[in-house]
Design a protein around this motif. Structure first.
Motif, short mmCIF file in Angstrom:
data_model
loop_
_atom_site.label_atom_id
_atom_site.label_comp_id
_atom_site.label_asym_id
_atom_site.label_seq_id
_atom_site.Cartn_x
_atom_site.Cartn_y
_atom_site.Cartn_z
N VAL A 115 -34.53 5.49 -10.32
CA VAL A 115 -35.87 5.39 -9.72
C VAL A 115 -35.70 4.98 -8.27
O VAL A 115 -35.19 3.90 -7.97
N THR A 116 -36.12 5.84 -7.37
CA THR A 116 -35.94 5.60 -5.94
C THR A 116 -37.17 4.97 -5.30
O THR A 116 -37.06 4.19 -4.36
N ILE A 139 -32.59 2.44 0.57
CA ILE A 139 -32.50 2.95 1.94
C ILE A 139 -33.28 2.03 2.87
O ILE A 139 -34.47 1.81 2.67
N PRO A 140 -32.61 1.46 3.86
CA PRO A 140 -33.32 0.54 4.77
C PRO A 140 -34.47 1.20 5.49
O PRO A 140 -34.36 2.33 5.97
N MET A 141 -35.60 0.51 5.54
CA MET A 141 -36.80 0.95 6.24
C MET A 141 -37.47 2.18 5.62
O MET A 141 -38.40 2.73 6.19
N VAL A 172 -27.78 0.92 -5.98
CA VAL A 172 -26.74 1.50 -5.13
C VAL A 172 -27.36 1.75 -3.76
O VAL A 172 -28.48 2.25 -3.65
N LEU A 173 -26.62 1.39 -2.72
CA LEU A 173 -27.08 1.69 -1.36
C LEU A 173 -26.86 3.17 -1.04
O LEU A 173 -26.01 3.83 -1.64
N LEU A 174 -27.63 3.66 -0.10
CA LEU A 174 -27.49 5.06 0.33
C LEU A 174 -26.06 5.34 0.77
O LEU A 174 -25.46 4.58 1.54
N ARG A 175 -25.51 6.44 0.27
CA ARG A 175 -24.18 6.90 0.64
C ARG A 175 -24.30 8.24 1.36
O ARG A 175 -25.07 9.11 0.93
N LEU A 176 -23.54 8.43 2.44
CA LEU A 176 -23.64 9.65 3.23
C LEU A 176 -22.27 10.30 3.45
O LEU A 176 -21.80 10.43 4.58
N PRO A 177 -21.61 10.74 2.38
CA PRO A 177 -20.30 11.37 2.56
C PRO A 177 -20.40 12.78 3.14
O PRO A 177 -21.36 13.50 2.89
#
Length: 362
Positions: free
Chosen positions: A198-199, A241-243, A267-272
């Motif tokens: 759930v985001t 996700i911050p903000m 889990v924090l946002l991951r950007l691979p």
């Protein structure tokens, strides 16, 4: 991304707004404007890209990992690509291996492993197989919309039911309740659990970030249905996700607890890899006023980079903002009475017998 290929506007029903190049692309198209705007492809004005599904025969079906950050060592993914279109999905870069775009191709060009159940039965029947709980839908959602047509996930659960193999599911689709007739009896034996990602609880934000996933209230309703049927239910607030959605952390946990969730994580946002380009484009289209601030906070949590894949920190990040998220989660977790995840029972597993040309008497 080249200026000539930047998206002009969001595409209704899709998370990505353009065909971001894959890192293994052999050829890359680039346009040069002749002053008439002829090279700009405004996908927002064209009919939306249609979903295409290719049936494929998998050579193997169980994926294994030794990552200390992941709570499973074996997983099964019935599909490649995911129609949910979550713009933040860490699996998007996997489409580059197919020489396809991690952008729009990831959510429109899908692959269904139609022989998945057959392959799973073969792998479970191998003499050296060691029973470890299988996780369904880790890379791409096993209950994405095309599951209604192909039923690959259900066929996998049927195999595990027949040999009493434990499994867990993580999904953001309420369609999982379709298989409650299989999941609930196995859960009663300690062989199954379900977690929902759930985001956000904001329908408008959900429609922008995860356009073809189940609405937040539908996921909560599905939680309650499964919990009432005796299925252990968990919630993953993912990604934070911050903000964008970080302010909802406690609200999501509270809503999930009220709907029967007994375990929780985040889990924090991951950007691979290419995902950072897909994400930046989405930010500029939907939140241009705060895009740079969001990326600044993300870099603060990733050692000054868009992403840091180091084990131990890639899921939780580092720095003051990441620590604040961790403290908020821990406090809410204790206050709401969440329990630790229950271990699934591996002792009941009975390897499936290989098909005999003489058939089965019993």
């Amino acid at each position: 991304m080249d200026d000539a290929r930047k998206a002009q506007a969001p595409i209704k029903g899709r998370g990505a707004a353009s065909y971001v190049d894959g890192r293994y692309a052999v050829t890359v198209a680039r346009g040069e404007d002749d002053g008439w705007g002829s090279v700009y492809e405004d996908l927002s004005e064209a009919p939306g890209p249609q979903t295409q599904v290719t049936e494929e025969r998998a050579r193997s079906i169980i994926s294994r990992n030794q990552s200390p950050d992941v709570g499973h060592s074996q997983s099964v993914n019935p599909y490649r690509g995911c129609e949910h279109g979550c713009v933040y999905c860490f699996a998007r870069p996997s489409h580059a291996y197919l020489d396809l775009s991690p952008g729009l191709d990831f959510e429109t060009k899908l692959y269904a492993k139609t022989n998945a159940a057959e392959r799973l039965r073969e792998e479970l029947s191998k003499p050296g197989y060691r029973c470890v709980p299988l996780a369904l839908g880790i890379n791409t959602d096993s209950y994405q919309p095309i599951e209604r047509r192909y039923g690959v996930t259900r066929s996998l659960i049927e195999v595990m039911r027949d040999c009493s193999h434990p499994f867990s599911i993580i999904t953001k689709n309420a369609a999982v309740v379709r298989d409650i007739d299989l999941i609930a009896p196995m859960a009663a034996r300690g062989l199954a659990s379900v977690a929902f990602s759930v985001t956000t609880l904001d329908n408008r934000l959900s429609a922008r970030m995860e356009p073809r996933a189940a609405a937040p209230h539908a996921r909560l309703k599905a939680m309650r249905t499964l919990a009432d049927a005796g299925v252990p239910v968990g919630v993953m607030v993912a990604p934070v996700i911050p903000m964008i959605n970080d302010r909802e952390l406690e609200h999501i946990l509270e809503a999930a607890r009220e709907h029967g969730a007994t375990s929780a994580g985040y889990v924090l946002l991951r950007l691979p890899h290419e995902l950072k380009d897909v994400w930046r484009e989405w930010l500029q289209l939907h939140y241009p006023d705060r895009a740079e601030h969001v990326m600044s906070l993300i870099r603060q949590m990733r050692g000054g980079k868009d992403y840091d894949s180091t084990f131990g920190t890639r899921m939780r990040g580092e720095g003051p903002f990441a620590q604040l998220i961790a403290q908020r989660f821990a406090k809410a977790y204790r206050r709401m009475g969440f329990d630790s995840h229950r271990e699934l029972d591996t002792s009941q597993f009975v390897p499936p017998r290989k098909p005999s040309p003489q058939g089965e008497l019993f």
